[in-house]
Design a protein around this motif. Structure first.
Motif, PDB file in Angstrom:
ATOM      1  N   MET A   1      38.486  37.552 -92.166  1.00  0.00           N
ATOM      2  CA  MET A   1      39.433  36.867 -93.034  1.00  0.00           C
ATOM      3  C   MET A   1      40.880  37.118 -92.615  1.00  0.00           C
ATOM      4  N   LYS A   2      41.195  38.320 -92.136  1.00  0.00           N
ATOM      5  CA  LYS A   2      42.566  38.677 -91.800  1.00  0.00           C
ATOM      6  C   LYS A   2      42.563  39.775 -90.746  1.00  0.00           C
ATOM      7  N   VAL A   3      43.529  39.713 -89.817  1.00  0.00           N
ATOM      8  CA  VAL A   3      43.640  40.704 -88.751  1.00  0.00           C
ATOM      9  C   VAL A   3      45.034  41.326 -88.796  1.00  0.00           C
ATOM     10  N   ASP A   4      45.095  42.642 -88.823  1.00  0.00           N
ATOM     11  CA  ASP A   4      46.365  43.368 -88.708  1.00  0.00           C
ATOM     12  C   ASP A   4      46.427  43.945 -87.299  1.00  0.00           C
ATOM     13  N   ASP A   5      47.280  43.364 -86.465  1.00  0.00           N
ATOM     14  CA  ASP A   5      47.380  43.764 -85.061  1.00  0.00           C
ATOM     15  C   ASP A   5      48.681  44.514 -84.781  1.00  0.00           C
ATOM     16  N   SER A   6      49.315  45.058 -85.825  1.00  0.00           N
ATOM     17  CA  SER A   6      50.649  45.619 -85.673  1.00  0.00           C
ATOM     18  C   SER A   6      50.665  47.118 -85.395  1.00  0.00           C
ATOM     19  N   ARG A   7      49.507  47.772 -85.489  1.00  0.00           N
ATOM     20  CA  ARG A   7      49.462  49.221 -85.330  1.00  0.00           C
ATOM     21  C   ARG A   7      48.681  49.612 -84.074  1.00  0.00           C
ATOM     22  N   ILE A  12      40.773  44.998 -89.723  1.00  0.00           N
ATOM     23  CA  ILE A  12      40.232  43.690 -90.088  1.00  0.00           C
ATOM     24  C   ILE A  12      39.852  43.673 -91.566  1.00  0.00           C
ATOM     25  N   ASP A  13      40.187  42.578 -92.273  1.00  0.00           N
ATOM     26  CA  ASP A  13      39.652  42.305 -93.606  1.00  0.00           C
ATOM     27  C   ASP A  13      38.491  41.331 -93.443  1.00  0.00           C
ATOM     28  N   GLY A 114      51.997  53.875 -80.819  1.00  0.00           N
ATOM     29  CA  GLY A 114      51.619  54.751 -81.920  1.00  0.00           C
ATOM     30  C   GLY A 114      51.946  54.157 -83.271  1.00  0.00           C
ATOM     31  N   ASP A 115      51.542  54.857 -84.337  1.00  0.00           N
ATOM     32  CA  ASP A 115      51.748  54.362 -85.693  1.00  0.00           C
ATOM     33  C   ASP A 115      53.042  54.851 -86.320  1.00  0.00           C
ATOM     34  N   SER A 116      53.872  55.568 -85.572  1.00  0.00           N
ATOM     35  CA  SER A 116      55.140  56.019 -86.125  1.00  0.00           C
ATOM     36  C   SER A 116      56.106  54.843 -86.258  1.00  0.00           C
ATOM     37  N   GLY A 117      57.000  54.911 -87.225  1.00  0.00           N
ATOM     38  CA  GLY A 117      57.956  53.831 -87.437  1.00  0.00           C
ATOM     39  C   GLY A 117      57.356  52.683 -88.220  1.00  0.00           C
ATOM     40  N   ASN A 118      58.124  51.614 -88.362  1.00  0.00           N
ATOM     41  CA  ASN A 118      57.689  50.456 -89.135  1.00  0.00           C
ATOM     42  C   ASN A 118      56.848  49.516 -88.280  1.00  0.00           C
ATOM     43  N   ALA A 119      55.810  48.968 -88.890  1.00  0.00           N
ATOM     44  CA  ALA A 119      54.989  47.983 -88.196  1.00  0.00           C
ATOM     45  C   ALA A 119      55.784  46.699 -88.009  1.00  0.00           C
ATOM     46  N   SER A 120      55.495  45.975 -86.924  1.00  0.00           N
ATOM     47  CA  SER A 120      56.213  44.741 -86.626  1.00  0.00           C
ATOM     48  C   SER A 120      55.218  43.638 -86.301  1.00  0.00           C
ATOM     49  N   THR A 121      55.563  42.421 -86.672  1.00  0.00           N
ATOM     50  CA  THR A 121      54.722  41.268 -86.350  1.00  0.00           C
ATOM     51  C   THR A 121      55.187  40.564 -85.081  1.00  0.00           C
ATOM     52  N   ASP A 122      56.248  41.090 -84.436  1.00  0.00           N
ATOM     53  CA  ASP A 122      56.741  40.482 -83.200  1.00  0.00           C
ATOM     54  C   ASP A 122      55.718  40.667 -82.077  1.00  0.00           C
TER      55      ASP A 122
END
Length: 216
Positions: A1-7, A12-13, A114-122
């Motif tokens: 349903m949804k993919v988070d590729d920012s980290r 996946i949802d 890495g997962d430090s800092g803010n996630a970005s969609t760029d």
């Protein structure tokens, strides 16, 4: 349903059996390869040690987009838009609807996932820092343009070829004569791609800097 590729790891949802909607499930990917599957892909869940907090999702592809009848021993990389890279026994194909770039430089931020800092969609793209780029562009299905360092060669559908150089254009035959075009002059019939001619053209109408020749 949804993919988070920012980290650093893709999450996946999903939509499972009735009323099952697991979220933020880890989708393991092989090193050197990444992809973002479109919605409604099929796959399966693995729960390590039968624990729901150790659930993995393994993608099984999408019934509409997998290219079929790939020969034995061959492979393909593809997306949902019809673009594909094939490696067959006797040939390799790179097919894109619009543009193919060949670059020397830095393609992405290696070592900074890495997962430090803010996630970005760029999109993780460092092409602006590439030192050399060759682009092949299909223009509205009527022409193909090859671009490198400010110079372009366009091959039109009707067979017309247009070459535009950033500084100097040379056309000729190895061991024969050349035409060299620079910013303010054209040298005709010189013996090398960088040659210059000393005599000035004298036309039937007198000296001219814009001339043509008729072939009888």
């Amino acid at each position: 349903m949804k993919v988070d590729d920012s980290r650093s790891q893709q999450r996946i949802d999903l939509k499972g059996l009735k009323n099952e909607k697991p979220k933020k499930i880890w989708r393991p990917l092989d090193f050197g390869f990444t992809s973002v599957p479109p919605q409604d892909c099929d796959g399966y869940l693995i729960q390590m040690g039968s624990r729901s907090d150790r659930t993995l999702y393994l993608d099984g592809g999408h019934e509409k987009y997998r290219p079929k009848n790939t020969p034995a021993g061959c492979m393909a990389i593809f997306n949902q838009y019809g673009d594909i890279v094939r490696v067959f026994k006797d040939n390799a194909d790179v097919v894109h609807q619009k543009k193919v770039n060949i670059r020397i430089g830095h393609g992405y931020k290696a070592g900074e996932s890495g997962d430090s800092g803010n996630a970005s969609t760029d999109i993780d793209d460092q092409s602006s820092e590439d030192t050399k780029t060759i682009s092949v562009v299909l223009e509205d299905g009527e022409a193909i343009t090859l671009t490198y360092e400010g110079s372009t060669v366009t091959i039109r559908e009707d067979g017309h070829i247009v070459a535009q150089a950033a500084s100097q254009f040379s056309g000729g035959v190895a061991g024969g004569r050349w035409v060299v075009v620079r910013g303010s002059r054209v040298d005709l019939g010189v013996t090398s791609p960088d040659g210059t001619a000393t005599p000035q053209v004298e036309t039937t109408a007198g000296p001219s800097n814009i001339v043509f020749a008729e072939i009888a």
